[in-house]
Design an enzyme around this catalytic site. Structure first.
Site, PDB file in Angstrom:
ATOM      1  N   ASP A 482      53.157  69.491  63.949  1.00  0.00           N
ATOM      2  CA  ASP A 482      53.057  69.945  62.556  1.00  0.00           C
ATOM      3  C   ASP A 482      52.398  71.327  62.483  1.00  0.00           C
ATOM      4  O   ASP A 482      51.735  71.775  63.428  1.00  0.00           O
ATOM      5  CB  ASP A 482      52.227  68.909  61.787  1.00  0.00           C
ATOM      6  CG  ASP A 482      52.504  68.891  60.294  1.00  0.00           C
ATOM      7  OD1 ASP A 482      53.234  69.785  59.810  1.00  0.00           O
ATOM      8  OD2 ASP A 482      51.986  67.984  59.622  1.00  0.00           O
ATOM      9  N   ASP A 552      58.713  67.212  53.133  1.00  0.00           N
ATOM     10  CA  ASP A 552      57.747  66.171  52.770  1.00  0.00           C
ATOM     11  C   ASP A 552      58.231  65.379  51.571  1.00  0.00           C
ATOM     12  O   ASP A 552      57.621  64.376  51.209  1.00  0.00           O
ATOM     13  CB  ASP A 552      56.391  66.814  52.442  1.00  0.00           C
ATOM     14  CG  ASP A 552      55.557  67.016  53.694  1.00  0.00           C
ATOM     15  OD1 ASP A 552      55.947  66.494  54.759  1.00  0.00           O
ATOM     16  OD2 ASP A 552      54.519  67.696  53.608  1.00  0.00           O
TER      17      ASP A 552
END
Ligand code: DGJ
Length: 741
Positions: A482, A552
Site C-alpha cells: 500500500d 477503496d
C-alpha cells in the site's frame, strides 16, 4: 511486421499487422514524423502528404537551411521536437547548456534495427521473451554544439498494433548539461478532428471517463503528486468524433511510469495536433555530467481501427503477455478474504482465525491480514516503519498466525506500507532525516504520515531488509503493497542542492529498484499494488505487481464506473474487485449480494466483509459465487473483454468476455435503478463466432452466434424476478459441436 529502412529517401517504416508508423530523415538530418495510422504497403514520403511545409507561411520564422530554406519547424511534424529553433509549440525536451542557453538542435547520426527489445535500465517496460515477437529501432540524434546525444528507441510488436517509444540522453561533451524536460515521446498529427479521452477521478471514484473535442491550444492532464494518482491516469486517447466502442479510429497513449506525469495535446493555428507525454516538467530537472545518461520511461502507442474497444483489447493483450511478469502472470489468481472492512484495526489472532475458518468453508483460497498488525498500530496515527508484529494482537507472531491459517487450508497474505513512516514511530525517532523534506520547512502530513526518501540507498536497504525478513519469517504467499499519501516538500537530505529537482523521479527509480529486488527474491509471492485504492494504477506498477487494488470504493454501483473506466486500458485480471458488506462502508448503499458478486466477478474477485456474521442463505450464496468464479476465472482473465453499455451514459451497464477461441461467452448486465413498466433491454452481443451454436449454461437454451450478434437478446426474462433497484444478471454460453457453415 517489422521495421524497414529506405536509405534513398531516409524513410523508416514501422509495421505491425494493422498499423504503420512512418518517419523520415530529411537531407538536413531533421527527423520528421510522417504518418501513424492504418497499415500501408509502402511508406509515404513527407513531401507527398504535406508539400506546403516547404514553402514559407505568414509570420513564421524559417530555418533558412538548404535545400528547404523556407522550412519552419513550427509546421514540420517531428519525432522529438526541440526548443528554440522556429517551433513555438511545446517541445519534447529542453536542455540547458552551461552557458545558460536552452536552445538545442538534434540531427540524425545513425541508426540500428534489431530483433526483439532491450530492457530499459532501472525502469519497467514492456518486453518480449522471444526475439521474433518484436523488432526495434535505435535512432541516434546529436547536437554537436551542445555535446548532447539522444537515442530514440522504437519497438513494434509482431501481433499487436503497438509502437513503444523512449528516449535516452547522454552528455557526450565536456561541459555540464541540465535536462529541464524529457518527455518519453511526442507525436504530431496533421489535423485536429479529434476528441480527447481521459481517465480522471479522485479517491474512491478513480478512472471515470471524460471525452471532449480538441480546441486550439493546449489541453493537458497530469499529476504533480509524486504518484500517477487517483486523479488522472497516465493515459490519453485521441478518437475521431465518429469513433465509438466498436467502430472508428482511436490512438492510445499510455506511460509506463508511476510518478508525476504530464500528458497533453496541443493544437496549433493550422490545426496540427501534437501529443506529448512523459515525466511532469514541474519541479523536474536532471543534471548530466559529462558521460552521464538519462533514460526516459516508456511510452506505449496503440492504434485501433476497431473503436475504443479494439484499443482496449490491444492494451489488454500487450499487458497480459508483455508487461506482467512472474508465475502469477499465467497462474489462476486466488480468491481472497481481506480483513480490512471486516475488522479494521481491531482484531486478535483468535478473531482473524475465525474469519479465516469461515473463508475456507466458503471456498476461498487466501486470507489476507490488512493494516494494524505491527508496532502499536491501533489506528492510523502511528507505527509505519516499525515492522514487527504486535504481540498483544498476535501472540504467536506472523509465523504462528500464518501457520494456523495454512492449517485451515488457506494461503496467508499480509498488508504492508513500506514507503512510509509515521512521525510516531521508532524508525522516525532514529532517522528523522529519512523522509522527504526541505530544510527550514515544516513537514506536511498525509494520513498522519511522511514519505520515506527512497532516493537514499540506506533507506532502500532498510525496506528491502525489513520486508525481506518479514517475508522469510512466516509462510507469506501474498503481499498487499500500500501507499497512502502524496509527496510534499519534495527534497532529499541525500542529494546536493543542484540535484534537488531530481528527487521525485529518483524516488520512483528507488521504488522500482526495491520492487525489483523483492519480487526477484520472493518469486512465489503474489504482490498486489495499492495506493489508498487506485492511486497508482499504472503500467509501471503492473510490471512488478500483476494485480492492483482498483479502488477503496467497494460499492457495486460505484464499481461499475470504476471498473468500466479502468478497463479502457487495463485487463480484468489486474483489477482487484471485492464483495463487501451492505450497507456499503463508503457510500452506505444497500445492494443485493448477488449484484455485488456479479460486479466483482469481472475482475480479480475477493471478499472483504465479516464473513462470521452472515446468515445461512448469504453463506450459501457466497459459496456459489466462489464456485462460479473458480469455474470462470480463466475465461475472465484470458478472454477478450467487450464493453456494451456504459454506466456513464445511462442506468444500465453491460459488458462481456469472449474466449480467445470464441467457444465461451460471459455476459454481465446491471440495471442501477428500477423503473416502472421498463422498456425491455435488448443487447446485441459482439465478438462471437457467427457460425457457432451456443448453449446457455444451466438453462439449455441454444442460440446461433449470428442470432446473438444480429438479433440480440432481451435481458428481462433472465433478470431475477425480485424487482427493486440494483438488479443484475450474468449469463454464460458455451459453444456446442463444431462450427456450422
Ligand atoms: C488503504 C487501502 O486502500 C485499504 O484497502 C486498506 O488497506 C487501508 N489503506 C489500510 O490502512
Amino acid at each position: 511486421m517489422g521495421i524497414s529502412y529506405d536509405p534513398t529517401k531516409g524513410l523508416f517504416h514501422l509495421r505491425s499487422p494493422g498499423s504503420s508508423y512512418v518517419l523520415q530523415v530529411l537531407e538536413t538530418g531533421l527527423v520528421a514524423h510522417v504518418f501513424w495510422g492504418g497499415a500501408l504497403r509502402q511508406p509515404v514520403e513527407l513531401g507527398r502528404i504535406a508539400p506546403q511545409l516547404f514553402g514559407e507561411a505568414p509570420a513564421t520564422p524559417v530555418l533558412g537551411e538548404a535545400p528547404y530554406p523556407r522550412l519552419s519547424l513550427d509546421l514540420l511534424p517531428q519525432e522529438y521536437p526541440a526548443y528554440g529553433r522556429t517551433d513555438f509549440r511545446e517541445p519534447a525536451y529542453q536542455v540547458a547548456l552551461d552557458d545558460g542557453s536552452t536552445v538545442t538542435d538534434l540531427r540524425y547520426q545513425s541508426h540500428q534495427i534489431y530483433p526483439g527489445k532491450r530492457p530499459l535500465v532501472g525502469l519497467p517496460a514492456t518486453f518480449v521473451e522471444r526475439g521474433e515477437d518484436a523488432e526495434s529501432l535505435d535512432l541516434t540524434l546529436a547536437d554537436e554544439h551542445a555535446g548532447l546525444e539522444v537515442v530514440l528507441t522504437y519497438t513494434v510488436y509482431r501481433e499487436l498494433n503497438v509502437v513503444t517509444r523512449s528516449a535516452r540522453f547522454t552528455n557526450k561533451g565536456s561541459r555540464r548539461l541540465r535536462l529541464l524536460r524529457a518527455f518519453s515521446g511526442s507525436v504530431d498529427f496533421p489535423d485536429d478532428r479529434f476528441e480527447l479521452l481521459q481517465l480522471s477521478g479522485a479517491w474512491a471514484r478513480e478512472r471515470h471517463l471524460w471525452r471532449r473535442p480538441l480546441v486550439p491550444g493546449i489541453q493537458a492532464i497530469g499529476s504533480t503528486r509524486g504518484a500517477s494518482s487517483h486523479h488522472q491516469n497516465p493515459f490519453l486517447a485521441l478518437l475521431r468524433p465518429e469513433t465509438d466502442e466498436h467502430h472508428g479510429h482511436a490512438y492510445g497513449f499510455s506511460l509506463v511510469y508511476s510518478g508525476s506525469f504530464l500528458a497533453q495535446a496541443e493544437v496549433n493555428h493550422y490545426g496540427q495536433t501534437r501529443v506529448a507525454m512523459g515525466i511532469h516538467p514541474l519541479n523536474f530537472s536532471w543534471l548530466l555530467e559529462p558521460g552521464e545518461i538519462f533514460q526516459t520511461p516508456e511510452l506505449i502507442l496503440v492504434y485501433s481501427d476497431r473503436g475504443l474497444n479494439g484499443l482496449s483489447q490491444t492494451f489488454h493483450d500487450l499487458f497480459r503477455r508483455f508487461l506482467l511478469r512472474g508465475p502469477y502472470r499465467d497462474r489462476p489468481r486466488p480468491v481472497l478474504l481481506n480483513s480490512w472492512e471486516a475488522t479494521y484495526f481491531n482484531f486478535t489472532e483468535e478473531r482473524l482465525l475465525e474469519l479465516a475458518r469461515e473463508a475456507q468453508a466458503l471456498g476461498m483460497e487466501l486470507f489476507v491480514l490488512d493494516d494494524g498488525w505491527f508496532g502499536r498500530r491501533n489506528d492510523d496515527t502511528s507505527s509505519l516503519g516499525d515492522w514487527e508484529a504486535n504481540k498483544a494482537k498476535l501472540p504467536r507472531g506472523l509465523k504462528g498466525l500464518g501457520e494456523a491459517v495454512n492449517d485451515l487450508g488457506l494461503a496467508f497474505g499480509l498488508w504492508v506500507e513500506p514507503e512510509m513512516v509515521s512521525p510516531d514511530s521508532d524508525l522516525y525517532r532514529a532517522h528523522p532525516d529519512w523522509c522527504l523534506h526541505v530544510p527550514g520547512r515544516s513537514r506536511s502530513l498525509g494520513r498522519n504520515q511522511l514519505v520515506l526518501d527512497l532516493t537514499r540507498e540506506e533507506v532502500r536497504r532498510f525496506i528491502v531488509d525489513r520486508i525481506g525478513a518479514i517475508l522469510r519469517s512466516a509462510p507469506i504467499a501474498y503481499v498487499k503493497w500500500d501507499m497512502n499519501r502524496y509527496m510534499t516538500e519534495v527534497g532529499s537530505a541525500g542529494l546536493p542542492p543542484e540535484r534537488q529537482q531530481e528527487t521525485a523521479h529518483r524516488y520512483i527509480l528507488g521504488l522500482y529498484q526495491v520492487l525489483e529486488e523483492l519480487t526477484e527474491a520472493f518469486p512465489h509471492v503474489l504482490f498486489e499494488g495499492c495506493a489508498g485504492g487506485g492511486g497508482r494504477f499504472d503500467p509501471g506498477i503492473l510490471y512488478y505487481m500483476p494485480q492492483i487494488w482498483t479502488s477503496d470504493d467497494t460499492d457495486a454501483v460505484e464499481r461499475l464506473k470504476i471498473q468500466y473506466g479502468t478497463s479502457i486500458v487495463y485487463p480484468l485480471v489486474t483489477m482487484g474487485a471485492h464483495v463487501s458488506a451492505a450497507p456499503n462502508h463508503q457510500v452506505g448503499r444497500v445492494t443485493p449480494l448477488a449484484t455485488r458478486g456479479d460486479v466483482a466477478l469481472f475482475g480479480n474477485m475477493g471478499y472483504e466483509l465479516d464473513v462470521t456474521r452472515l446468515d445461512p442463505e448469504e453463506k450459501a450464496a457466497i459459496q456459489a459465487q466462489v464456485v462460479r468464479y473458480k469455474r470462470l476465472r480463466a475465461l475472465i482473465h484470458r478472454g477478450d473483454f467487450y464493453r456494451l453499455l456504459s454506466p456513464f451514459e445511462g442506468n444500465e451497464t453491460a459488458w462481456m468476455v469472449v474466449a480467445k477461441d470464441r467457444r465461451e461467452v460471459l455476459l454481465g448486465f446491471y440495471r442501477v435503478l428500477a423503473q416502472p413498466n421498463p422498456r425491455p433491454s435488448r443487447l446485441r452481443l459482439v465478438g462471437l463466432d457467427p457460425a457457432l451454436e451456443y448453449e446457455l449454461v444451466g438453462q439449455g437454451e441454444r442460440w446461433d452466434g449470428d442470432q446473438l450478434m444480429e438479433v440480440g437478446l432481451t435481458v428481462e426474462p433472465y433478470l431475477a424476478n425480485t424487482g427493486g433497484d440494483f438488479q443484475s444478471v450474468v449469463l454464460h454460453w458455451r459453444a456446442v459441436g463444431p462450427g456450422k457453415e
